[in-house]
Design a protein around this motif. Sequence first.
Motif, PDB file in Angstrom:
ATOM      1  N   ASN A  55       1.013  -0.697   0.425  1.00 53.58           N
ATOM      2  CA  ASN A  55      -0.290  -0.298  -0.014  1.00 53.58           C
ATOM      3  C   ASN A  55       0.770   0.575   0.163  1.00 53.58           C
ATOM      4  OD1 ASN A  55      -2.414  -2.094   0.170  1.00 53.58           O
ATOM      5  ND2 ASN A  55      -2.478  -1.170   2.201  1.00 53.58           N
ATOM      6  N   THR A  56       2.325   1.439   0.599  1.00 58.39           N
ATOM      7  CA  THR A  56       2.227   2.575   0.699  1.00 58.39           C
ATOM      8  C   THR A  56       3.589   2.464  -0.468  1.00 58.39           C
ATOM      9  OG1 THR A  56       3.576   1.694   3.187  1.00 58.39           O
ATOM     10  CG2 THR A  56       5.439   2.869   2.200  1.00 58.39           C
ATOM     11  N   LEU A  57       4.182   1.410  -1.321  1.00 58.63           N
ATOM     12  CA  LEU A  57       4.457   1.343  -2.745  1.00 58.63           C
ATOM     13  C   LEU A  57       3.448   2.496  -3.623  1.00 58.63           C
ATOM     14  CD1 LEU A  57       6.881   1.133  -4.662  1.00 58.63           C
ATOM     15  CD2 LEU A  57       6.288  -0.888  -5.187  1.00 58.63           C
ATOM     16  N   ARG A  58       1.979   1.655  -3.237  1.00 61.07           N
ATOM     17  CA  ARG A  58       0.833   1.926  -4.497  1.00 61.07           C
ATOM     18  C   ARG A  58       0.490   3.737  -4.232  1.00 61.07           C
ATOM     19  NH1 ARG A  58      -4.616  -0.862  -4.455  1.00 61.07           N
ATOM     20  NH2 ARG A  58      -5.065   0.085  -6.422  1.00 61.07           N
ATOM     21  N   ALA A  59       1.113   4.377  -3.015  1.00 66.52           N
ATOM     22  CA  ALA A  59       0.358   5.355  -2.779  1.00 66.52           C
ATOM     23  C   ALA A  59       2.164   6.196  -3.670  1.00 66.52           C
ATOM     24  CB  ALA A  59       0.771   5.585  -1.395  1.00 66.52           C
ATOM     25  N   GLU A  60       2.715   5.876  -3.359  1.00 68.44           N
ATOM     26  CA  GLU A  60       4.612   6.950  -3.699  1.00 68.44           C
ATOM     27  C   GLU A  60       4.064   6.460  -5.013  1.00 68.44           C
ATOM     28  OE1 GLU A  60       7.448   4.820  -2.618  1.00 68.44           O
ATOM     29  OE2 GLU A  60       7.698   4.691  -0.475  1.00 68.44           O
ATOM     30  N   ASP A 107       1.705   8.790  -6.343  1.00 73.14           N
ATOM     31  CA  ASP A 107       2.141  10.085  -5.740  1.00 73.14           C
ATOM     32  C   ASP A 107       2.894  11.056  -7.027  1.00 73.14           C
ATOM     33  OD1 ASP A 107       0.490  10.828  -3.553  1.00 73.14           O
ATOM     34  OD2 ASP A 107       2.843   9.927  -2.407  1.00 73.14           O
ATOM     35  N   ALA A 108       3.873   9.589  -7.844  1.00 75.19           N
ATOM     36  CA  ALA A 108       4.759  10.318  -8.742  1.00 75.19           C
ATOM     37  C   ALA A 108       3.935  10.290 -10.268  1.00 75.19           C
ATOM     38  CB  ALA A 108       5.708   8.718  -8.606  1.00 75.19           C
ATOM     39  N   ARG A 109       2.711   9.415 -10.369  1.00 77.96           N
ATOM     40  CA  ARG A 109       1.608   9.399 -11.239  1.00 77.96           C
ATOM     41  C   ARG A 109       1.572  11.555 -11.374  1.00 77.96           C
ATOM     42  NH1 ARG A 109      -1.370   4.212 -12.535  1.00 77.96           N
ATOM     43  NH2 ARG A 109       0.558   2.782 -13.307  1.00 77.96           N
ATOM     44  N   SER A 110       0.777  11.348 -10.156  1.00 78.77           N
ATOM     45  CA  SER A 110       0.519  12.973 -11.059  1.00 78.77           C
ATOM     46  C   SER A 110       1.339  13.456 -10.828  1.00 78.77           C
ATOM     47  CB  SER A 110       0.205  12.995  -8.639  1.00 78.77           C
ATOM     48  OG  SER A 110       0.799  13.108  -8.053  1.00 78.77           O
ATOM     49  N   GLU A 111       2.881  13.440  -9.819  1.00 76.75           N
ATOM     50  CA  GLU A 111       3.458  15.134 -10.551  1.00 76.75           C
ATOM     51  C   GLU A 111       3.866  14.937 -11.813  1.00 76.75           C
ATOM     52  OE1 GLU A 111       7.423  13.434  -7.964  1.00 76.75           O
ATOM     53  OE2 GLU A 111       6.234  14.199  -6.090  1.00 76.75           O
ATOM     54  N   VAL A 112       3.913  13.502 -12.651  1.00 78.71           N
ATOM     55  CA  VAL A 112       4.041  13.189 -13.703  1.00 78.71           C
ATOM     56  C   VAL A 112       3.844  14.566 -14.555  1.00 78.71           C
ATOM     57  CG1 VAL A 112       4.130  11.654 -16.023  1.00 78.71           C
ATOM     58  CG2 VAL A 112       6.164  11.443 -13.796  1.00 78.71           C
ATOM     59  N   THR A 113       1.941  14.018 -14.475  1.00 73.70           N
ATOM     60  CA  THR A 113       0.947  14.423 -14.646  1.00 73.70           C
ATOM     61  C   THR A 113       1.384  16.693 -14.976  1.00 73.70           C
ATOM     62  OG1 THR A 113      -0.913  13.256 -14.675  1.00 73.70           O
ATOM     63  CG2 THR A 113      -1.468  14.800 -14.728  1.00 73.70           C
ATOM     64  N   ASP A 114       1.550  16.722 -14.138  1.00 74.85           N
ATOM     65  CA  ASP A 114       1.799  17.600 -13.025  1.00 74.85           C
ATOM     66  C   ASP A 114       2.980  18.358 -14.217  1.00 74.85           C
ATOM     67  OD1 ASP A 114      -0.091  18.115 -11.404  1.00 74.85           O
ATOM     68  OD2 ASP A 114       1.340  17.627  -9.928  1.00 74.85           O
ATOM     69  N   VAL A 115       4.124  17.882 -14.186  1.00 75.69           N
ATOM     70  CA  VAL A 115       5.483  17.623 -15.656  1.00 75.69           C
ATOM     71  C   VAL A 115       4.735  18.414 -17.143  1.00 75.69           C
ATOM     72  CG1 VAL A 115       7.389  17.412 -15.576  1.00 75.69           C
ATOM     73  CG2 VAL A 115       6.085  17.535 -13.710  1.00 75.69           C
TER      74      VAL A 115
END
Length: 119
Positions: A56-61, A64-72
Amino acid sequence: MAESLFAQLKKIGIDEELAHQVSASLDPDYNASKKDVLIMQEAIMQVQLKSESSYNTLRAEISDARSEVTDVRSEVADVRNDVAGVRSEVGAMHRQYWITFGGLITTILSVFGINWYFH
């Protein structure tokens, strides 16, 4: 062997008391009972709980990484739009330069032609 098993159980995340009970239950000179089966099930459940928690921790990370990629990606799209705007402005200035330069050359040639004709 019991100490190394105890250390291995501690290493995978089983608490100390349960690791000691499992280690004692797996002793070859010990006769197993229903309680020992329950102890083993508890150990298995602790390992599953820890694995699920890390998953679950890895899934949350990853989320988060996907949302950062979307922002970029959106920022890159904004920069591309800005570059396209600058390109169109530069193109307009380039055309304006050639039109002005052509007008200047036409004026110089017409003045030179009129002077040459009337001289």
